[in-house]
Every structure is written in structure tokens, then in C-alpha cells.
Motif scaffolding. Structure first.
Motif, PDB file in Angstrom:
ATOM      1  N   ASN A   1     -68.268 -15.439 -23.440  1.00  0.00           N
ATOM      2  CA  ASN A   1     -68.333 -15.126 -22.008  1.00  0.00           C
ATOM      3  C   ASN A   1     -69.770 -15.042 -21.518  1.00  0.00           C
ATOM      4  O   ASN A   1     -70.106 -15.534 -20.434  1.00  0.00           O
ATOM      5  CB  ASN A   1     -67.615 -13.799 -21.736  1.00  0.00           C
ATOM      6  CG  ASN A   1     -66.108 -13.950 -21.785  1.00  0.00           C
ATOM      7  OD1 ASN A   1     -65.584 -15.063 -21.729  1.00  0.00           O
ATOM      8  ND2 ASN A   1     -65.390 -12.832 -21.896  1.00  0.00           N
TER       9      ASN A   1
ATOM     10  N   HIS B   1     -65.503 -13.587 -28.564  1.00  0.00           N
ATOM     11  CA  HIS B   1     -65.047 -13.789 -27.194  1.00  0.00           C
ATOM     12  C   HIS B   1     -66.079 -13.248 -26.196  1.00  0.00           C
ATOM     13  O   HIS B   1     -66.371 -13.888 -25.174  1.00  0.00           O
ATOM     14  CB  HIS B   1     -63.697 -13.103 -26.991  1.00  0.00           C
ATOM     15  CG  HIS B   1     -63.163 -13.266 -25.596  1.00  0.00           C
ATOM     16  ND1 HIS B   1     -62.744 -14.474 -25.093  1.00  0.00           N
ATOM     17  CD2 HIS B   1     -62.984 -12.341 -24.604  1.00  0.00           C
ATOM     18  CE1 HIS B   1     -62.324 -14.307 -23.851  1.00  0.00           C
ATOM     19  NE2 HIS B   1     -62.451 -13.019 -23.531  1.00  0.00           N
TER      20      HIS B   1
ATOM     21  N   ILE C   1     -66.727 -15.191 -14.473  1.00  0.00           N
ATOM     22  CA  ILE C   1     -66.467 -16.517 -15.045  1.00  0.00           C
ATOM     23  C   ILE C   1     -65.375 -17.223 -14.252  1.00  0.00           C
ATOM     24  O   ILE C   1     -65.454 -18.429 -13.976  1.00  0.00           O
ATOM     25  CB  ILE C   1     -66.079 -16.377 -16.532  1.00  0.00           C
ATOM     26  CG1 ILE C   1     -67.285 -15.880 -17.334  1.00  0.00           C
ATOM     27  CG2 ILE C   1     -65.573 -17.693 -17.088  1.00  0.00           C
ATOM     28  CD1 ILE C   1     -66.971 -15.529 -18.767  1.00  0.00           C
TER      29      ILE C   1
ATOM     30  N   THR D   1     -60.870 -26.891 -19.754  1.00  0.00           N
ATOM     31  CA  THR D   1     -61.770 -25.848 -20.260  1.00  0.00           C
ATOM     32  C   THR D   1     -61.985 -24.772 -19.218  1.00  0.00           C
ATOM     33  O   THR D   1     -61.912 -23.568 -19.497  1.00  0.00           O
ATOM     34  CB  THR D   1     -63.109 -26.468 -20.675  1.00  0.00           C
ATOM     35  OG1 THR D   1     -62.895 -27.451 -21.673  1.00  0.00           O
ATOM     36  CG2 THR D   1     -64.061 -25.400 -21.202  1.00  0.00           C
TER      37      THR D   1
ATOM     38  N   ALA E   1     -65.720 -20.910 -12.356  1.00  0.00           N
ATOM     39  CA  ALA E   1     -64.808 -22.007 -12.703  1.00  0.00           C
ATOM     40  C   ALA E   1     -64.032 -22.476 -11.474  1.00  0.00           C
ATOM     41  O   ALA E   1     -63.789 -23.679 -11.296  1.00  0.00           O
ATOM     42  CB  ALA E   1     -63.852 -21.559 -13.793  1.00  0.00           C
TER      43      ALA E   1
ATOM     44  N   VAL F   1     -71.120 -18.543 -21.186  1.00  0.00           N
ATOM     45  CA  VAL F   1     -70.580 -19.223 -19.999  1.00  0.00           C
ATOM     46  C   VAL F   1     -71.333 -18.788 -18.756  1.00  0.00           C
ATOM     47  O   VAL F   1     -71.720 -19.603 -17.911  1.00  0.00           O
ATOM     48  CB  VAL F   1     -69.069 -18.948 -19.858  1.00  0.00           C
ATOM     49  CG1 VAL F   1     -68.562 -19.432 -18.507  1.00  0.00           C
ATOM     50  CG2 VAL F   1     -68.301 -19.638 -20.977  1.00  0.00           C
TER      51      VAL F   1
ATOM     52  N   GLY G   1     -65.343 -11.321 -17.074  1.00  0.00           N
ATOM     53  CA  GLY G   1     -64.188 -12.198 -16.904  1.00  0.00           C
ATOM     54  C   GLY G   1     -64.037 -12.739 -15.505  1.00  0.00           C
ATOM     55  O   GLY G   1     -63.897 -13.951 -15.305  1.00  0.00           O
TER      56      GLY G   1
ATOM     57  N   ASN H   1     -58.414 -15.527 -18.237  1.00  0.00           N
ATOM     58  CA  ASN H   1     -59.019 -14.258 -17.843  1.00  0.00           C
ATOM     59  C   ASN H   1     -58.121 -13.478 -16.891  1.00  0.00           C
ATOM     60  O   ASN H   1     -57.991 -12.251 -17.009  1.00  0.00           O
ATOM     61  CB  ASN H   1     -60.388 -14.495 -17.194  1.00  0.00           C
ATOM     62  CG  ASN H   1     -61.498 -14.672 -18.222  1.00  0.00           C
ATOM     63  OD1 ASN H   1     -61.806 -13.754 -18.977  1.00  0.00           O
ATOM     64  ND2 ASN H   1     -62.077 -15.858 -18.257  1.00  0.00           N
TER      65      ASN H   1
ATOM     66  N   ARG I   1     -58.770 -22.843 -18.564  1.00  0.00           N
ATOM     67  CA  ARG I   1     -58.541 -21.809 -19.582  1.00  0.00           C
ATOM     68  C   ARG I   1     -59.294 -20.527 -19.193  1.00  0.00           C
ATOM     69  O   ARG I   1     -58.780 -19.416 -19.376  1.00  0.00           O
ATOM     70  CB  ARG I   1     -59.009 -22.324 -20.940  1.00  0.00           C
ATOM     71  CG  ARG I   1     -58.802 -21.356 -22.088  1.00  0.00           C
ATOM     72  CD  ARG I   1     -59.205 -22.018 -23.398  1.00  0.00           C
ATOM     73  NE  ARG I   1     -58.324 -23.158 -23.681  1.00  0.00           N
ATOM     74  CZ  ARG I   1     -57.141 -23.065 -24.284  1.00  0.00           C
ATOM     75  NH1 ARG I   1     -56.678 -21.881 -24.641  1.00  0.00           N
ATOM     76  NH2 ARG I   1     -56.419 -24.139 -24.506  1.00  0.00           N
ATOM     77  N   ASN I   2     -60.528 -20.689 -18.650  1.00  0.00           N
ATOM     78  CA  ASN I   2     -61.270 -19.516 -18.199  1.00  0.00           C
ATOM     79  C   ASN I   2     -60.576 -18.828 -17.029  1.00  0.00           C
ATOM     80  O   ASN I   2     -60.545 -17.597 -16.946  1.00  0.00           O
ATOM     81  CB  ASN I   2     -62.687 -19.919 -17.775  1.00  0.00           C
ATOM     82  CG  ASN I   2     -63.556 -20.326 -18.954  1.00  0.00           C
ATOM     83  OD1 ASN I   2     -63.391 -19.802 -20.056  1.00  0.00           O
ATOM     84  ND2 ASN I   2     -64.459 -21.269 -18.735  1.00  0.00           N
TER      85      ASN I   2
END
Length: 598
Positions: free
Chosen positions: A423, A419, A559, A484, A563, A426, A556, A492, A487-488
Motif C-alpha cells: 500500500n 500488504h 489508494i 490491478t 485508482a 502504491v 486504503g 479495499n 483489485r485496489n
């Protein structure tokens, strides 16, 4: 009546014969004199006619040469000047087909600035033509006029002297005369005819040669004027485009402004000269500029160059570098200013400072990454190492449930490391501009419930301490989202809310549809975020100062921000230490079109 004596009769007859002979001689002499008189009269008439023709020709030549000299300084383009030359030559001889060739000795090339021909048209009017073995070059090499007809041309061609002649070669008569330009053979004047009635002779050679002398002098003067004009244009272009503004200030006003200054400040010369010389200077910089200007007028020492800001007519702020000297303008004191637009340099310096700051931040980011990696990877690696060591030495004495628990610890540790690496990847894709946004129809409620189930399994222990509440739209509502990236975002925010609520409490997930948007809100009653940490909250590897021993990478929220931006949305936070946090996300998410029933 008595008969004359024979002797007297013979004497009279002899006298009559003599008189008749004298009369015949006188008549012959008179006829000869009449013939001579007629011949003299004819010769004199011819002479008078020739003199009159010569006078007319001289007058025509004088008028033609005057016109050539006049038009050479009339400011015409070179082609227009040669066109006038052509028209004037037609007054002296047959010259419907006429061209001018100029030899560029330095480059070894021929220029044909003027070419008019009934057969070739103007296709031969070119510049930079390589020299070859043709009729024009033959005139230049010989340095003499050359009179050509078909027979002589073929003879020279057989000798290889016309091996590269071009253009229409069906002429009946061709005449080329060299021109002396600047002390050497610099060009050729050529006339030619294509019909049998056009036959050039020595008189035409003399006329064209005399004409060429005047044309060559005119061309030389014209070229000198053209070169001077081009030189002036080059210097003017340099002055106008060099980027240096030149200004003369007298009595507090501009009395001279060059075009470069117009471009720099964006105001016309008239506007600049109608306002005080400080009219375009930024108000904050006016006092310093005026003080320096007055010091210079008083003869006091002033720094040679200094910078100030101006405001253009478009409202843009630009930075200028100025240097100045005193001078006499109209017999009175004035200041000559040289102004350079330094905006690009100042911006480059600022960019360099920003780049340096970014480099410092990058170094700090690297340091934080290394610290995070060494800390966050140490725990799962230690777990894996300890578990493997335990299994290797004691697996035969461990009960099955203990073995299973040990393997689960290894799996959890690997999952945690995976995980963290995901991250980091990403964030790397985001920084490289390769984070893709691919919206598809998504049932938001079903997506959120599925994600909550995943978190409940992955975070069983911390999940058991909180009360999760959800406020979701109906399951059937579908929106265009990138699952996708969603989900981030949701994953998070929810995992942070759970993780940073070590003492339990409620975690709330709300999804509220709006016209063309979705509002997502995640709130908790956890440890909260100190106010001092909130400005850097969404930076990579940044963690709040009160997290204590709670594990995390600091990636987190970074990201989440990327997003959210891909969705064309925004994110905000409200938090206080010990009172929990609320993250609000607004996404651009139009409702997906409903599929028609089959």
C-alpha cells in the motif's frame, strides 16, 4: 619718243623691288596675324567650351551634393540612402559597379552596407567582415586615393599588399577613395569597370574624391541621425516594455496613459481615457483607492505604495502596486501614478504559502506515517518474534497442530506487513505520477467473485461475522478495465466494510452497468464514519476517530481514490456513526468488443 635714262630706270626698278618687298612683308605679317587670330579664336572657343563644361559640371556637382544632403535627412533606411548616392554618382562618372565600405575601428571589422557589381552581384554586401590585405584596406592604410589597373594590381600582389583580395579581380580599372568620418579614416568609396573602354584617370580621382568628401559628411550625419533614432527607439522600448504603467489623473479621469498601462489593464488608451480613473478597479477596492487619492490631493499623508485589484477587458483579476506624486498638468493639479503589475508576486507569495502549508501537511503526513508504521508493524513483528521464540524453545514438545498454528501466525503476520508495504508503494507511485492505467477486457462478475474468495480466505474470522450479498452483471459481460487498479478499488472497499463491521451485519457489493460506465457500490452496517472525519477520509494515513483498536494503515481509501481517478471516475461516501457506510464508485468502463466466432 626718247629713251629713259639708265639711272632713272634703275631707280624705278629699285623702288619697285622695295615696294614688292614691303608688300611681301605686309602679306607675311597679315598671314601671321590671321594665324594668331585663328589660334586665339580656337583657344578662346576652347576656353569658353571648358568654362561652359566646368559650369555644367559645377552645376551638376552642386545639384548632386544638394541631393545628397537632402536625402541624408529624409528618413530613408541606410541602404536606400546609399542607393540614392549611387544614382547621383552615375551623373558624374561611370559608376555602374560601386560599393561603400565602412571601417569599424572599435571592432577591427569592415562593413559593406552597399555593394552593386555586375560580376559579384550583392554577395559581398555583408557586415562584420574581418580586415584583410585587400584593395579596400590598402586605401584605408594609405589614406590616399588609389587608382588600379591589372598591372599595378599584380605588382602590389607580388609585394604581398593584395594577398587577400577577394571578389572578381578581372577589372580593367579600379578606383578607391578614402572617406574621413568623425575625424579618422572611416570608409572607402569604390568604382570599377570590367571593359577596356572604362579607364579611370586623374580627373575621375578628383571627382570621386570631391564626391567622397560630401558623402562622408552625409554618412556621418546620417549615422548620427540613425544612432539618435536607435537611441530614441531603445528608450521608447524601455518605457513601453519595462512593465511600469504611467498614468496622469486629473479631475477624476486619466489624461495620459502609456502603452505599458494598456498592456497591464488590457484596455486601450482611448477606452481608459473615456472612463473614470476607477473604471477598471475591482469594485471592492474602489472606496480605498478613492479615499487615498482624495487624501493625496488634499495634501494629507498617504502611504507611498499600496496594492489594489483591477479587472481586465478579458475579465481577469490582477493585482497592481501603485505609487503616486502630485504635479502640475496643464497648469492645474494632477496626480502622476506609477503602476506595477504585482500579480506574479502575489501569486508567488500565495504559492509560497501553499508550499509552506503543503510542507506542514507533509510533516504531518510523515508523523502519521511514523505513528502508523510503529503501531501497525509492532503487532505483526511481535507475533513473529513470539512465534519464533516459541518454536525455538518448545518445538520438540509441541504437537504438530500447534506447530502448524504457530507457523500460520507467522505467515499471517508477514502477509499483513507485506500488504502494508504494498500500500505504501502504491501511494508512492501515485504521488510520483507513475501509477499506470492499462485497461484490458475484464469479466467483472468473475473478477469480483474471485476477489471475494481471496478475502474469505485472508479474513476468515471477520468474514464469518458478516452476511455478504452480491448484485453482479452476467458472467459473460466484459468491460475495459485495469484489473490491478480494480483489485485496489474493490478489495479495499470490501475489506474495510468487513473489518469495520465487528458486530456483523450485511455487506453488499453491487456492480451495475451503465452506458460507457460501471457503478460499484459497497455498503455495510458497521461502525460508520463521523461527519467531522469525512472531508479527510481519502487522505493518506488518515483514519476516523472511532476506529478504536481496529488495525489499519489509513492508506486504503487513498489508494482507492487514485485508482478511481486513473479510470476517469469518481467516488463518494454516505455514512453516519453507528449506522454503517455506503461507498459509491462510478468508473468510465466501455463494454469490450466481443470476439467474433472462429
Amino acid at each position: 619718243m626718247s629713251t629713259p635714262e639708265p639711272d632713272l630706270l634703275a631707280s624705278l626698278q629699285s623702288q619697285i623691288g622695295a615696294l614688292q618687298a614691303d608688300n611681301a612683308a605686309l602679306r607675311a605679317q597679315l598671314n601671321q596675324q590671321e594665324i594668331q587670330a585663328r589660334q586665339w579664336l580656337l583657344r578662346r572657343t576652347t576656353e569658353i567650351q571648358y568654362d561652359a563644361e566646368e559650369q555644367r559640371r559645377a552645376e551638376t556637382l552642386q545639384r548632386v551634393f544638394y541631393r545628397i544632403a537632402e536625402r541624408a535627412t529624409a528618413g530613408l533606411s541606410f541602404y536606400d540612402f546609399l542607393q540614392v548616392v549611387h544614382q547621383l554618382l552615375r551623373e558624374l562618372m561611370f559608376a555602374d559597379n560601386f560599393y561603400v565600405a565602412l571601417h569599424d575601428h572599435d571592432r577591427g571589422l569592415m562593413d559593406y552596407p552597399y555593394y552593386v557589381d555586375e560580376k559579384d552581384g550583392d554577395v559581398m554586401q555583408r557586415e562584420g567582415v574581418p580586415c584583410k590585405r585587400g584593395m579596400t584596406e590598402y586605401v584605408l592604410e594609405s589614406g590616399k586615393p588609389q587608382l588600379m589597373d591589372a598591372a599595378r594590381f599584380q605588382e602590389l600582389r607580388h609585394q604581398g599588399l593584395m594577398a587577400e583580395a577577394t571578389g572578381d579581380l578581372t577589372f580593367s580599372s579600379w578606383l578607391g577613395v578614402p572617406m574621413q568620418i568623425r575625424g579618422r579614416m572611416g570608409g572607402v568609396l569604390v568604382v570599377q569597370g570590367y571593359t577596356p573602354d572604362v579607364i579611370y584617370d586623374e580627373d575621375d580621382v578628383n571627382i570621386l574624391g570631391f564626391f567622397a568628401n560630401h558623402v562622408s559628411a552625409a554618412i556621418e550625419r546620417y549615422q548620427a541621425i540613425e544612432e539618435l533614432r536607435k537611441s530614441e527607439a531603445r528608450y521608447r522600448s524601455v518605457i513601453e516594455n519595462v512593465g511600469v504603467g504611467v498614468v496622469v489623473v486629473q479631475d477624476g479621469r486619466m489624461v495620459f496613459v502609456n502603452p505599458s498601462m494598456e498592456r497591464i489593464v488590457g484596455h486601450s488608451t482611448q477606452a481608459l481615457m473615456a472612463m473614470p480613473f476607477t473604471g477598471t478597479i475591482h469594485p471592492d477596492d474602489v472606496p480605498a483607492v478613492v479615499e487615498r487619492h482624495q487624501k493625496r490631493l488634499r495634501g494629507e499623508p498617504v502611504e507611498e505604495t499600496y496594492s489594489f485589484r483591477i479587472i481586465t477587458d478579458q475579465g481577469q483579476i490582477r493585482t497592481l502596486d501603485l505609487s503616486a506624486v502630485l504635479l502640475q498638468w496643464g497648469h492645474r493639479d494632477a496626480t502622476l501614478l506609477f503602476v506595477v503589475d504585482a500579480t506574479a508576486r502575489v501569486e508567488a507569495e500565495q504559492n509560497q504559502k501553499r508550499a509552506l502549508q503543503q510542507q506542514i501537511e507533509l510533516n504531518d503526513l510523515k508523523s502519521r506515517f511514523i505513528t502508523m508504521a510503529s503501531h501497525e508493524f509492532r503487532t505483526p513483528l511481535a507475533t513473529i518474534h513470539g512465534s519464533v521464540d516459541l518454536l525455538m524453545h518448545y518445538q520438540d514438545r509441541m504437537p504438530a497442530d500447534k506447530k502448524r498454528l504457530t507457523l500460520l501466525k507467522i505467515d499471517d503476520a508477514v502477509e499483513r506487513m507485506t500488504h502494508m508495504l504494498e500500500n505504501v508503494l502504491v501511494i508512492g507511485r501515485s504521488d510520483a505520477g507513475r501509477l499506470q492505467f492499462k485497461p484490458q477486457p475484464s469479466q467483472v462478475s468473475m473478477f469480483c467473485k474471485s476477489l471475494v474468495d481471496e478475502l474469505r480466505s485472508a479474513m476468515a474470522e471477520p468474514f464469518s461475522r458478516i452476511r455478504l450479498a452480491m448484485d453482479l452483471p452476467p458472467d459473460s459481460e466484459t468491460y475495459l478495465l485495469d484489473e490491478t487498479l480494480m483489485r485496489n478499488i474493490v478489495g479495499n472497499l470490501l475489506s474495510n466494510a468487513i473489518k469495520y463491521s465487528p458486530h456483523g451485519g450485511q455487506v453488499m457489493l453491487q456492480v451495475q452497468p451503465r452506458p460507457g460506465e460501471l457503478l460499484l457500490r459497497v455498503s455495510d452496517q458497521g461502525i460508520g464514519i463521523p461527519l467531522a472525519d469525512q472531508p479527510q477520509l481519502f487522505e493518506s494515513f488518515h483514519r476516523a476517530s472511532n476506529v478504536g483498536n481496529i488495525s489499519g494503515t489509513g492508506l486504503g481509501l487513498s489508494i482507492v481514490r487514485e485508482a478511481v481517478q486513473c479510470h476517469g471516475g469518481s467516488i463518494s461516501v454516505e455514512s453516519a456513526t453507528g449506522q454503517g457506510s455506503t461507498f459509491t464508485v462510478i468508473l468510465t468502463a466501455p463494454a469490450a468488443p466481443k470476439e467474433s466466432a472462429p
